[in-house]
Scaffold this motif. Structure first.
Motif, PDB file in Angstrom:
ATOM      1  N   GLU A   1      -7.830  13.581   2.578  1.00  9.82           N
ATOM      2  CA  GLU A   1      -7.008  14.008   1.436  1.00  9.82           C
ATOM      3  C   GLU A   1      -5.898  13.014   1.087  1.00  9.82           C
ATOM      4  O   GLU A   1      -5.163  13.243   0.126  1.00  9.82           O
ATOM      5  N   ASP A   2      -5.734  11.936   1.850  1.00 10.42           N
ATOM      6  CA  ASP A   2      -4.763  10.908   1.474  1.00 10.42           C
ATOM      7  C   ASP A   2      -5.279  10.171   0.246  1.00 10.42           C
ATOM      8  O   ASP A   2      -6.479   9.941   0.097  1.00 10.42           O
ATOM      9  N   THR A   3      -4.361   9.790  -0.625  1.00 11.48           N
ATOM     10  CA  THR A   3      -4.686   8.936  -1.761  1.00 11.48           C
ATOM     11  C   THR A   3      -4.046   7.583  -1.505  1.00 11.48           C
ATOM     12  O   THR A   3      -2.862   7.508  -1.157  1.00 11.48           O
ATOM     13  N   LEU A   4      -4.823   6.509  -1.652  1.00 12.30           N
ATOM     14  CA  LEU A   4      -4.333   5.153  -1.390  1.00 12.30           C
ATOM     15  C   LEU A   4      -4.145   4.417  -2.707  1.00 12.30           C
ATOM     16  O   LEU A   4      -5.046   4.375  -3.541  1.00 12.30           O
ATOM     17  N   VAL A   5      -2.966   3.819  -2.872  1.00 15.94           N
ATOM     18  CA  VAL A   5      -2.654   3.040  -4.066  1.00 15.94           C
ATOM     19  C   VAL A   5      -2.279   1.640  -3.599  1.00 15.94           C
ATOM     20  O   VAL A   5      -1.269   1.457  -2.912  1.00 15.94           O
TER      21      VAL A   5
ATOM     22  N   ILE B   1       4.095   7.262   1.289  1.00 21.05           N
ATOM     23  CA  ILE B   1       4.388   6.449   2.465  1.00 21.05           C
ATOM     24  C   ILE B   1       4.075   5.001   2.097  1.00 21.05           C
ATOM     25  O   ILE B   1       2.933   4.672   1.779  1.00 21.05           O
ATOM     26  N   SER B   2       5.085   4.147   2.124  1.00 24.52           N
ATOM     27  CA  SER B   2       4.910   2.745   1.758  1.00 24.52           C
ATOM     28  C   SER B   2       4.561   1.916   2.996  1.00 24.52           C
ATOM     29  O   SER B   2       5.214   2.044   4.033  1.00 24.52           O
ATOM     30  N   VAL B   3       3.539   1.075   2.866  1.00 26.07           N
ATOM     31  CA  VAL B   3       3.101   0.218   3.971  1.00 26.07           C
ATOM     32  C   VAL B   3       3.014  -1.219   3.459  1.00 26.07           C
ATOM     33  O   VAL B   3       2.347  -1.487   2.458  1.00 26.07           O
TER      34      VAL B   3
ATOM     35  N   LEU C   1       0.851  -1.184   0.000  1.00 25.48           N
ATOM     36  CA  LEU C   1       0.000   0.000   0.000  1.00 25.48           C
ATOM     37  C   LEU C   1       0.885   1.230   0.000  1.00 25.48           C
ATOM     38  O   LEU C   1       1.827   1.318   0.791  1.00 25.48           O
ATOM     39  N   ILE C   2       0.587   2.161  -0.893  1.00 25.90           N
ATOM     40  CA  ILE C   2       1.289   3.433  -0.904  1.00 25.90           C
ATOM     41  C   ILE C   2       0.261   4.504  -0.571  1.00 25.90           C
ATOM     42  O   ILE C   2      -0.775   4.613  -1.243  1.00 25.90           O
ATOM     43  N   VAL C   3       0.532   5.236   0.494  1.00 27.24           N
ATOM     44  CA  VAL C   3      -0.324   6.349   0.904  1.00 27.24           C
ATOM     45  C   VAL C   3       0.358   7.618   0.403  1.00 27.24           C
ATOM     46  O   VAL C   3       1.505   7.891   0.759  1.00 27.24           O
ATOM     47  N   ILE C   4      -0.325   8.351  -0.454  1.00 24.70           N
ATOM     48  CA  ILE C   4       0.213   9.622  -0.932  1.00 24.70           C
ATOM     49  C   ILE C   4      -0.436  10.715  -0.095  1.00 24.70           C
ATOM     50  O   ILE C   4      -1.638  10.948  -0.179  1.00 24.70           O
TER      51      ILE C   4
END
Length: 87
Positions: free
Chosen positions: A54-58, A34-36, A20-23
């Protein structure tokens, strides 16, 4: 979708994505990724982060998960085609 190869789409496969990458937007107008690792976050509370507005989750597959997903998809298609031809 999937990661680099675009394999198993939908997230319900045998090998779900674990990256998961939180932008996160910054007050100055920039952003920070932020890499999780979700597998680690499940067992180690220190690996968890609080999702903010406002976080974007990838959600992405790791390379290994993508390969396993493609292999199982090809095997499933071949099995289904083989079963259909034998009827």
């Amino acid at each position: 979708g999937g990661g680099g190869f675009g394999g198993n789409r939908g997230g319900g496969g045998l090998f779900p994505p674990s990256n998961l990458i939180v932008i996160r937007k910054l007050p100055c107008g920039g952003q920070i990724p932020i890499s999780v690792n979700l597998n680690r976050a499940l067992v180690d509370p220190s690996q968890r982060i609080l999702i903010q507005p406002e976080d974007t989750l990838v959600l992405r597959y790791t390379f290994e998960e993508e390969i396993l997903s493609v292999i199982t998809s090809v095997f499933s298609v071949n099995y289904l085609l083989g079963s259909g031809l034998n009827r």
